[in-house]
Design a protein around this motif. Structure first.
Motif, PDB file in Angstrom:
ATOM      1  N   GLY A  98      19.143 -31.293  11.360  1.00 33.78           N
ATOM      2  CA  GLY A  98      20.039 -30.454  10.721  1.00 33.78           C
ATOM      3  C   GLY A  98      21.093 -29.683  11.627  1.00 33.78           C
ATOM      4  N   ILE A  99      22.220 -29.600  10.976  1.00 32.60           N
ATOM      5  CA  ILE A  99      23.225 -28.501  11.442  1.00 32.60           C
ATOM      6  C   ILE A  99      23.663 -27.483  10.570  1.00 32.60           C
ATOM      7  CG2 ILE A  99      25.382 -28.195  12.870  1.00 32.60           C
ATOM      8  CD1 ILE A  99      25.121 -31.110  13.961  1.00 32.60           C
ATOM      9  N   ALA A 100      23.332 -26.279  10.861  1.00 34.72           N
ATOM     10  CA  ALA A 100      23.813 -25.336   9.855  1.00 34.72           C
ATOM     11  C   ALA A 100      24.305 -24.012  10.507  1.00 34.72           C
ATOM     12  CB  ALA A 100      22.588 -24.908   8.975  1.00 34.72           C
ATOM     13  N   ARG A 101      25.105 -23.435   9.571  1.00 32.89           N
ATOM     14  CA  ARG A 101      25.684 -22.062   9.967  1.00 32.89           C
ATOM     15  C   ARG A 101      24.509 -21.126   9.801  1.00 32.89           C
ATOM     16  NH1 ARG A 101      30.707 -21.136  10.581  1.00 32.89           N
ATOM     17  NH2 ARG A 101      31.322 -22.827   9.378  1.00 32.89           N
ATOM     18  N   VAL A 102      24.230 -20.158  10.960  1.00 28.48           N
ATOM     19  CA  VAL A 102      23.131 -19.237  10.546  1.00 28.48           C
ATOM     20  C   VAL A 102      23.636 -17.883  10.784  1.00 28.48           C
ATOM     21  CG1 VAL A 102      21.203 -20.835  10.924  1.00 28.48           C
ATOM     22  CG2 VAL A 102      22.239 -19.402  12.873  1.00 28.48           C
ATOM     23  N   GLY A 103      22.984 -16.819  10.440  1.00 30.21           N
ATOM     24  CA  GLY A 103      23.444 -15.507  10.789  1.00 30.21           C
ATOM     25  C   GLY A 103      22.749 -14.995  12.003  1.00 30.21           C
ATOM     26  N   TYR A 104      23.289 -14.474  12.838  1.00 25.43           N
ATOM     27  CA  TYR A 104      22.422 -13.697  14.092  1.00 25.43           C
ATOM     28  C   TYR A 104      23.158 -12.585  14.693  1.00 25.43           C
ATOM     29  CZ  TYR A 104      19.965 -13.924  18.626  1.00 25.43           C
ATOM     30  OH  TYR A 104      19.068 -13.517  19.496  1.00 25.43           O
ATOM     31  N   ARG A 105      22.554 -11.460  14.427  1.00 25.69           N
ATOM     32  CA  ARG A 105      22.962 -10.169  14.664  1.00 25.69           C
ATOM     33  C   ARG A 105      24.618  -9.761  14.582  1.00 25.69           C
ATOM     34  NH1 ARG A 105      19.638  -9.105  20.398  1.00 25.69           N
ATOM     35  NH2 ARG A 105      17.626  -9.634  19.612  1.00 25.69           N
ATOM     36  N   GLY A 106      25.077 -10.249  13.343  1.00 34.39           N
ATOM     37  CA  GLY A 106      26.230 -10.405  12.945  1.00 34.39           C
ATOM     38  C   GLY A 106      27.198 -11.059  13.575  1.00 34.39           C
ATOM     39  N   TRP A 107      26.822 -12.100  14.716  1.00 39.03           N
ATOM     40  CA  TRP A 107      27.763 -12.978  15.524  1.00 39.03           C
ATOM     41  C   TRP A 107      27.870 -14.193  14.766  1.00 39.03           C
ATOM     42  CZ3 TRP A 107      24.426 -11.174  19.862  1.00 39.03           C
ATOM     43  CH2 TRP A 107      24.817 -10.124  20.308  1.00 39.03           C
ATOM     44  N   PRO A 108      29.057 -14.966  14.710  1.00 44.75           N
ATOM     45  CA  PRO A 108      29.240 -16.277  14.450  1.00 44.75           C
ATOM     46  C   PRO A 108      28.392 -17.122  15.262  1.00 44.75           C
ATOM     47  CG  PRO A 108      31.267 -15.510  14.898  1.00 44.75           C
ATOM     48  CD  PRO A 108      30.374 -14.435  15.418  1.00 44.75           C
ATOM     49  N   ALA A 109      27.367 -17.810  14.450  1.00 46.08           N
ATOM     50  CA  ALA A 109      26.295 -18.638  15.169  1.00 46.08           C
ATOM     51  C   ALA A 109      26.091 -19.819  14.038  1.00 46.08           C
ATOM     52  CB  ALA A 109      24.956 -17.806  15.222  1.00 46.08           C
TER      53      ALA A 109
END
Length: 163
Positions: free
Chosen positions: A70-81
């Motif tokens: 899979g490829i997915a948008r995730v949240g990481y410490r408020g940065w685009p990831a």
């Protein structure tokens, strides 16, 4: 702390191997490693970047035996990831690669690679967990000439999945 400005915690005893464009942290005697790659020219959206990278790597044969998990948008410490998870190679490797943009002039790729076939302590612990309530299997290995392989299966977190 890396001289280029990032910090990462890795298990004690892991070896740092610096390449021209990235740093690998390798498990001694094992196949696991964490690669930290960075750029001062981010591609923009991490999800779109990973989607383009996938198309390019597959088309150019960089990842023989590639299977997308899979490829997915995730949240990481408020940065685009974005996370890109896949298997490839022979023997099969399982990869989770996180692309994160920390500023308009800095992005990182955190590439975590592990063999899909479990070995050593991980194998023993998993085997014990699977056979603990099944006495018949406790001595299975002594009754056969082959070792039953245990493999790591991919897990997708609920996220904004893309096709």
């Amino acid at each position: 702390h890396d001289p280029t400005g990032f910090s990462v915690a890795v298990p004690a005893g892991w070896h740092q191997v610096r390449q021209a464009l990235h740093v690998d942290y390798q498990e001694p005697g094992g196949g696991r490693y964490l690669r930290v790659d960075q750029t001062n020219t981010p591609a923009g959206d991490p999800l779109t970047d990973w989607q383009h990278q996938e198309v390019s790597d597959v088309a150019n044969g960089v990842l023989p035996g590639y299977q997308r998990i899979g490829i997915a948008r995730v949240g990481y410490r408020g940065w685009p990831a974005a996370d890109w998870q896949f298997t490839w190679g022979s023997p099969t490797l399982h990869v989770l690669s996180r692309n994160l943009v920390t500023s308009p002039h800095q992005a990182y790729a955190l590439y975590w690679s592990v063999p899909d076939i479990l070995e050593d302590e991980e194998y023993a612990a998993t085997w014990a967990g699977l056979t603990g309530d099944r006495p018949y299997y406790n001595d299975y290995q002594s009754r056969t000439d082959r070792r039953l392989p245990l493999v790591r299966l991919g897990v997708l977190r609920p996220a904004e999945e893309t096709s």
